[in-house]
Design a protein around this motif. Structure first.
Motif, PDB file in Angstrom:
ATOM      1  N   ILE A 407     -16.893  18.092  52.660  1.00 51.40           N
ATOM      2  CA  ILE A 407     -16.379  19.472  53.057  1.00 51.40           C
ATOM      3  C   ILE A 407     -15.306  19.441  53.891  1.00 51.40           C
ATOM      4  N   GLU A 408     -15.686  18.701  55.173  1.00 44.53           N
ATOM      5  CA  GLU A 408     -14.648  18.437  56.273  1.00 44.53           C
ATOM      6  C   GLU A 408     -13.578  17.670  55.899  1.00 44.53           C
ATOM      7  N   LEU A 409     -13.656  16.845  54.916  1.00 43.26           N
ATOM      8  CA  LEU A 409     -12.354  16.213  54.633  1.00 43.26           C
ATOM      9  C   LEU A 409     -11.616  16.570  53.486  1.00 43.26           C
ATOM     10  N   ALA A 410     -12.256  17.543  52.706  1.00 38.45           N
ATOM     11  CA  ALA A 410     -11.753  18.025  51.661  1.00 38.45           C
ATOM     12  C   ALA A 410     -10.193  18.806  51.801  1.00 38.45           C
ATOM     13  N   ASN A 411      -9.704  18.402  50.648  1.00 37.13           N
ATOM     14  CA  ASN A 411      -8.533  19.527  50.403  1.00 37.13           C
ATOM     15  C   ASN A 411      -9.158  20.739  49.758  1.00 37.13           C
ATOM     16  N   PRO A 412      -8.398  22.125  49.866  1.00 40.62           N
ATOM     17  CA  PRO A 412      -8.950  23.164  49.189  1.00 40.62           C
ATOM     18  C   PRO A 412      -9.346  23.018  47.813  1.00 40.62           C
ATOM     19  N   GLU A 413      -8.428  22.161  46.917  1.00 42.11           N
ATOM     20  CA  GLU A 413      -8.870  22.023  45.608  1.00 42.11           C
ATOM     21  C   GLU A 413      -9.910  21.063  45.171  1.00 42.11           C
ATOM     22  N   ASP A 414     -10.501  20.478  46.203  1.00 47.68           N
ATOM     23  CA  ASP A 414     -11.607  19.501  46.178  1.00 47.68           C
ATOM     24  C   ASP A 414     -12.775  20.354  46.261  1.00 47.68           C
ATOM     25  N   LEU A 415     -12.696  21.655  46.503  1.00 45.83           N
ATOM     26  CA  LEU A 415     -13.899  22.163  46.933  1.00 45.83           C
ATOM     27  C   LEU A 415     -14.719  22.744  45.569  1.00 45.83           C
ATOM     28  N   ASP A 416     -14.053  23.113  44.549  1.00 42.88           N
ATOM     29  CA  ASP A 416     -14.450  23.604  43.349  1.00 42.88           C
ATOM     30  C   ASP A 416     -15.552  22.615  42.823  1.00 42.88           C
ATOM     31  N   GLU A 417     -15.092  21.278  42.806  1.00 39.77           N
ATOM     32  CA  GLU A 417     -16.237  20.273  42.409  1.00 39.77           C
ATOM     33  C   GLU A 417     -17.359  20.005  43.017  1.00 39.77           C
ATOM     34  N   THR A 501      -3.074  -5.432  53.535  1.00 42.15           N
ATOM     35  CA  THR A 501      -3.574  -4.417  52.649  1.00 42.15           C
ATOM     36  C   THR A 501      -5.166  -4.092  52.926  1.00 42.15           C
ATOM     37  N   LEU A 502      -5.739  -5.133  52.809  1.00 38.75           N
ATOM     38  CA  LEU A 502      -7.205  -4.852  53.055  1.00 38.75           C
ATOM     39  C   LEU A 502      -7.305  -4.084  54.493  1.00 38.75           C
ATOM     40  N   VAL A 503      -6.618  -4.438  55.469  1.00 33.19           N
ATOM     41  CA  VAL A 503      -6.883  -3.837  56.724  1.00 33.19           C
ATOM     42  C   VAL A 503      -6.553  -2.195  56.529  1.00 33.19           C
ATOM     43  N   GLU A 504      -5.221  -2.039  55.750  1.00 29.17           N
ATOM     44  CA  GLU A 504      -4.874  -0.647  55.650  1.00 29.17           C
ATOM     45  C   GLU A 504      -5.755   0.152  54.822  1.00 29.17           C
ATOM     46  N   ALA A 505      -6.461  -0.592  53.762  1.00 31.14           N
ATOM     47  CA  ALA A 505      -7.322   0.414  52.929  1.00 31.14           C
ATOM     48  C   ALA A 505      -8.440   0.468  53.587  1.00 31.14           C
ATOM     49  N   ALA A 506      -9.032  -0.549  54.534  1.00 34.60           N
ATOM     50  CA  ALA A 506     -10.102  -0.269  55.378  1.00 34.60           C
ATOM     51  C   ALA A 506      -9.957   0.964  56.342  1.00 34.60           C
ATOM     52  N   THR A 507      -8.634   1.087  56.743  1.00 34.86           N
ATOM     53  CA  THR A 507      -8.477   2.082  57.849  1.00 34.86           C
ATOM     54  C   THR A 507      -8.621   3.236  56.864  1.00 34.86           C
ATOM     55  N   LEU A 508      -7.990   3.330  55.741  1.00 31.34           N
ATOM     56  CA  LEU A 508      -8.221   4.653  55.100  1.00 31.34           C
ATOM     57  C   LEU A 508      -9.648   4.963  54.950  1.00 31.34           C
ATOM     58  N   ALA A 509     -10.609   4.074  54.561  1.00 31.97           N
ATOM     59  CA  ALA A 509     -12.026   4.377  54.552  1.00 31.97           C
ATOM     60  C   ALA A 509     -12.573   4.901  55.608  1.00 31.97           C
ATOM     61  N   ALA A 510     -12.223   4.177  56.655  1.00 30.14           N
ATOM     62  CA  ALA A 510     -12.879   4.731  58.049  1.00 30.14           C
ATOM     63  C   ALA A 510     -12.253   6.052  58.306  1.00 30.14           C
ATOM     64  N   TYR A 511     -11.100   6.331  58.077  1.00 25.11           N
ATOM     65  CA  TYR A 511     -10.328   7.745  58.499  1.00 25.11           C
ATOM     66  C   TYR A 511     -10.805   8.989  57.610  1.00 25.11           C
ATOM     67  N   PHE A 512     -11.249   8.633  56.203  1.00 21.23           N
ATOM     68  CA  PHE A 512     -11.937   9.539  55.441  1.00 21.23           C
ATOM     69  C   PHE A 512     -13.429   9.433  55.372  1.00 21.23           C
ATOM     70  N   SER A 513     -13.881   9.518  56.364  1.00 23.33           N
ATOM     71  CA  SER A 513     -15.281   9.237  56.616  1.00 23.33           C
ATOM     72  C   SER A 513     -16.080   9.934  58.145  1.00 23.33           C
ATOM     73  N   LYS A 514     -17.388   9.948  57.866  1.00 23.49           N
ATOM     74  CA  LYS A 514     -17.797  10.973  59.145  1.00 23.49           C
ATOM     75  C   LYS A 514     -17.335  10.087  60.324  1.00 23.49           C
ATOM     76  N   ALA A 515     -17.107   8.862  60.514  1.00 22.26           N
ATOM     77  CA  ALA A 515     -16.758   8.089  61.741  1.00 22.26           C
ATOM     78  C   ALA A 515     -15.076   8.232  61.842  1.00 22.26           C
ATOM     79  N   GLN A 516     -14.473   9.329  61.476  1.00 28.03           N
ATOM     80  CA  GLN A 516     -13.167   9.575  61.651  1.00 28.03           C
ATOM     81  C   GLN A 516     -12.746   9.568  63.167  1.00 28.03           C
ATOM     82  N   ASN A 517     -13.579  10.008  63.951  1.00 27.49           N
ATOM     83  CA  ASN A 517     -13.011  10.206  65.343  1.00 27.49           C
ATOM     84  C   ASN A 517     -13.861   9.014  66.437  1.00 27.49           C
TER      85      ASN A 517
END
Length: 567
Positions: A407-417, A501-517
Motif C-alpha cells: 500500500i505504501e509503495l502502490a500507485n493509485p491504480e494498484d490499490l483495486d487489486e 544490470t544485476l546491481v541496478e535490478a537489486a537497487t530497484l528491489a531494495a527501493y520497492f520494499s519495506k527497507a526503502q529508507n
C-alpha cells in the motif's frame, strides 16, 4: 516553494502560448480535488491538471497518466455538460493573485454562443475550482461546495453569484509604477526585513520570492532593477533546487536558495517532477480509504496475540517441573499428610537437594500428586498447540506486513487489486455494489530499463507479483527479492545479465520494499525456475533455493534514471 502569484504569472503565460484557441476533447476527475481537462491545440493533445488539493494546489500541463474512474463524479458530469467541445479563448490571472481564469466559448443546445469561465483558486486549504456563466457570473458548480456557515463573505454553491476572494490592497508588481520598492529599500536596508516589507506591499510574493527580490535589489541598485527582476518571469528558466532537506521549484534560478539545481524545458515538466512522489503518496492514502485502517488493526491484533502466545509458551516450559514434583510426591507419599499446604522433600533429580512443593489442604496426598501430573500433561499439550499458533501468527504478520508495504509503495491504480485480494482473503467484506460492476482490470508491473537496455519488471502488489513471477517470466529470467523483507518481485528479462544490470535490478528491489529508507539491504537473486509457490500459500508468497545475494543501497536517483530510460 509554494505556487505563489509570481509563479502563477509565469504559468499563465506558458498555458496561453500552448492552449489558446484549443478545443476541449476530454474531461475526467480521477481524484476528489483534481480534474484533468484534455485540450486539442496545434494538432496535439495537452492534458491539463487543475488541482484544488489543500497542499498541492496548482495548474499545469501534465505528462503523468491518470486512470479515468469507472463512474464520473457530479462535478465531472457538470463540466462535460457545459465545456465538452468548448473553445479556449484565453487563460488569465486576476491581478498577481493565485487565481487562474480559463475563458471559453461554446454553442448551447439552441445554437447560441455561451461565454463560460472556469476559475481555479490556488489558496491552500481554501483552493477551489469554479465553473460559472461568464456573462451573468452565476456559479454552475464547484469542486468544493462552500456554504454560509463556512464563509460569510461569499457562497460557492450552484446558483450563487460568483464573488472573487477579498482583495488584500497590495500592489501588483508587474504593473506598479509607484516605485515603492525604492522607498522600502531606503527605509529597510536589512535584506530579511526588506523581504518582509516587500511581501506586505506587493501582491503574490511568497517568502522565497521576496528574499530573492530583496537580494536582487541590493545587488542591482539601478532604477530598473525592480522591473528587471519581474521580467524574468516572462523569460523563464524552470529550476528545481535541492539539498539534503528539501527541494524548491522556481521560474528561474534563485541565488538565495542553496543546493544543486536542475533545469527543465517547461514549468509543467518541472511541476510533474517536483510533485510526482508527493502528490502520488497523498492520492494513494486518499484512495486506500479503509485499507490501511483494516491492515493496521489486524496487525495490532496479531502482534498482541503473538505476545500472549509467547507468554503461554514460557509458562508451558514449566511442564518438566510439574512432572518432577508429581514423581517426588509419589515417591515420598507416606511422608505427605492430608491438610498440609506445603512440604520439603529430597529432589533425586538434582543431587538430592531439597525441593519445596505446594499442596492443597482440601485433597489427599495422592490427589496432590495427580494434580501435578495433570498440569504437566496440560502444559505439554499446550506446547504443541502454541507452536502451531505461533507459526500461523508469524505468517499472518508477515503477510499483513507485506500488504502494508505494498500500500505504501502502490500507485493509485494498484490499490483495486490489493482491495480485491483482501476481500478474497476475508479481511474485508466484499462491496456488493462493486461486485455488480466490471471485474477489476489487472494492473501492470512497473517497467524499467537497465543502463545496457535490459528490461526489468517490478511487481507492486501480490497479484502483479504472482503473474510476473509465475506466468510472465521465462524460466531462465533472473528473479530478485529483498532477503526476509517484504517487497516487490523483480524480474530481469534475460538469463545472462551484466553485473551492473544485476546491481541496478537489486537497487530497484531494495527501493520497492519495506527497507526503502535503509542502507546495505540484502537482495537475493536466482533463476525464475527455482522460485515456487507452495500449495495453499497466500498471494505473493513463494519459496526459492540456490540463490546468491547482493548488498545494495536503495537510491531514488537510480530508480528515476532507470524509469527515464523507458521514455
Amino acid at each position: 516553494m509554494s505556487f505563489d502569484g509570481s509563479f502563477t504569472h509565469a504559468m499563465v503565460r506558458e498555458l496561453n502560448q500552448v492552449l489558446t484557441s484549443g478545443r476541449i476533447t476530454k474531461i475526467h476527475q480521477p481524484y476528489e480535488n483534481e480534474v484533468i481537462i484534455t485540450f486539442r491545440a496545434h494538432r496535439k493533445n495537452y492534458p491539463v491538471l487543475l488541482s484544488a488539493h489543500p497542499n498541492y494546489a496548482r495548474v499545469q500541463i501534465t505528462e503523468i497518466p491518470y486512470a479515468n474512474p469507472a463512474v464520473p463524479t457530479n462535478f465531472a458530469m457538470m463540466l462535460r455538460k457545459y465545456l465538452d467541445g468548448a473553445i479556449l479563448n484565453s487563460v488569465s490571472q486576476v491581478e498577481n493573485d493565485r487565481i487562474i481564469n480559463f475563458s471559453f466559448s461554446k454553442r448551447n443546445e439552441l445554437g447560441d454562443t455561451e461565454e463560460l469561465l472556469l476559475a481555479v483558486e490556488i489558496m491552500g486549504r481554501r483552493s477551489n475550482i469554479i465553473l460559472l456563466n461568464n456573462t451573468t457570473k452565476v456559479i454552475l458548480d464547484t469542486i468544493k461546495h462552500i456554504n454560509a456557515d463556512q464563509n460569510r463573505y461569499r457562497l460557492l454553491l450552484p446558483g450563487a453569484t460568483y464573488i472573487t476572494p477579498p482583495s488584500q490592497n497590495k500592489l501588483n508588481p508587474f504593473t506598479d509604477t509607484s516605485h515603492m520598492d525604492k522607498q522600502l529599500q531606503k527605509t529597510y536596508p536589512n535584506q530579511e526585513v526588506l523581504a518582509t516589507e516587500l511581501r506586505k506591499t506587493y501582491q503574490g510574493l511568497n517568502k522565497d520570492t521576496s528574499l530573492e527580490l530583496a537580494y536582487f535589489l541590493h545587488q542591482h541598485s539601478t532604477d530598473q532593477a525592480f522591473t528587471e527582476f519581474f521580467s524574468k518571469f516572462d523569460h523563464i528558466e524552470p529550476t528545481m533546487t535541492s539539498d539534503h532537506k528539501k527541494s524548491n521549484f522556481t521560474a528561474f534560478p534563485y541565488l538565495t536558495l542553496a543546493g544543486t539545481t536542475e533545469t527543465f524545458p517547461t514549468l509543467s515538466r518541472l511541476l510533474d517532477t517536483f510533485y510526482a512522489a508527493k502528490a502520488q503518496r497523498d492520492r494513494v492514502i486518499q484512495k486506500a480509504g479503509n485499507l490501511v485502517h483494516v491492515v493496521k488493526n489486524d496487525l495490532k491484533k496479531n502482534r498482541t496475540k503473538l505476545k500472549k502466545l509467547d507468554q503461554t509458551l514460557a509458562s508451558s516450559e514449566k511442564a518438566d517441573a510439574y512432572k518432577i514434583k508429581g514423581e517426588i510426591l509419589t515417591t515420598y507419599l507416606n511422608q505427605v499428610k492430608r491438610g498440609m499446604t506445603e512440604i520439603t522433600l529430597p529432589n533425586y533429580y538434582d543431587e538430592n537437594r531439597a525441593i519445596k512443593i505446594s499442596l492443597s489442604n482440601q485433597i489427599s496426598p495422592s490427589q496432590n500428586a495427580q494434580k501435578y501430573f495433570k498440569k504437566y500433561q496440560k502444559a505439554k499439550n499446550a506446547v504443541h498447540f502454541v507452536n502451531e499458533q505461533l507459526a500461523k501468527t508469524h505468517a499472518e504478520i508477515d503477510y499483513l506486513d507485506t500488504i502494508m508495504t505494498q500500500i505504501e509503495l502502490a500507485n493509485p491504480e494498484d490499490l483495486d487489486e490489493i482491495r480485491e485480494e483482501l476481500e478474497k482473503e476475508g479481511y474485508l467484506k466484499p462491496n456488493q455494489k462493486k461486485r455488480k460492476q466490471k471485474r477489476v482490470k489487472p494492473s501492470q508491473p512497473d517497467v524499467f530499463y537497465a543502463t545496457d537496455g535490459t528490461k526489468i519488471s517490478v511487481g507492486k502488489n501480490d497479484a502483479q507479483n504472482d503473474r510476473l513471477t509465475l506466468k510472465t517470466a521465462k524460466k531462465t529470467d533472473i528473479w530478485l527479492h529483498t532477503q526476509k523483507i517484504p517487497g516487490s518481485h523483480v524480474i530481469i528479462h534475460t538469463d545472462k545479465p551484466s553485473q551492473q544490470t544485476l546491481v541496478e535490478a537489486a537497487t530497484l528491489a531494495a527501493y520497492f520494499s519495506k527497507a526503502q529508507n535503509s542502507a546495505h539491504v540484502p537482495v537475493d537473486y536466482v533463476a525464475a525456475k527455482r522460485v515456487h509457490k507452495p500449495n495453499g500459500a497466500k498471494p505473493g508468497f513463494v519459496i526459492y533455493e540456490g540463490q546468491n545475494t547482493l548488498i545494495v543501497d536503495p537510491d531514488e536517483k537510480v530508480v528515476n534514471q532507470l524509469k527515464t530510460k523507458q521514455s
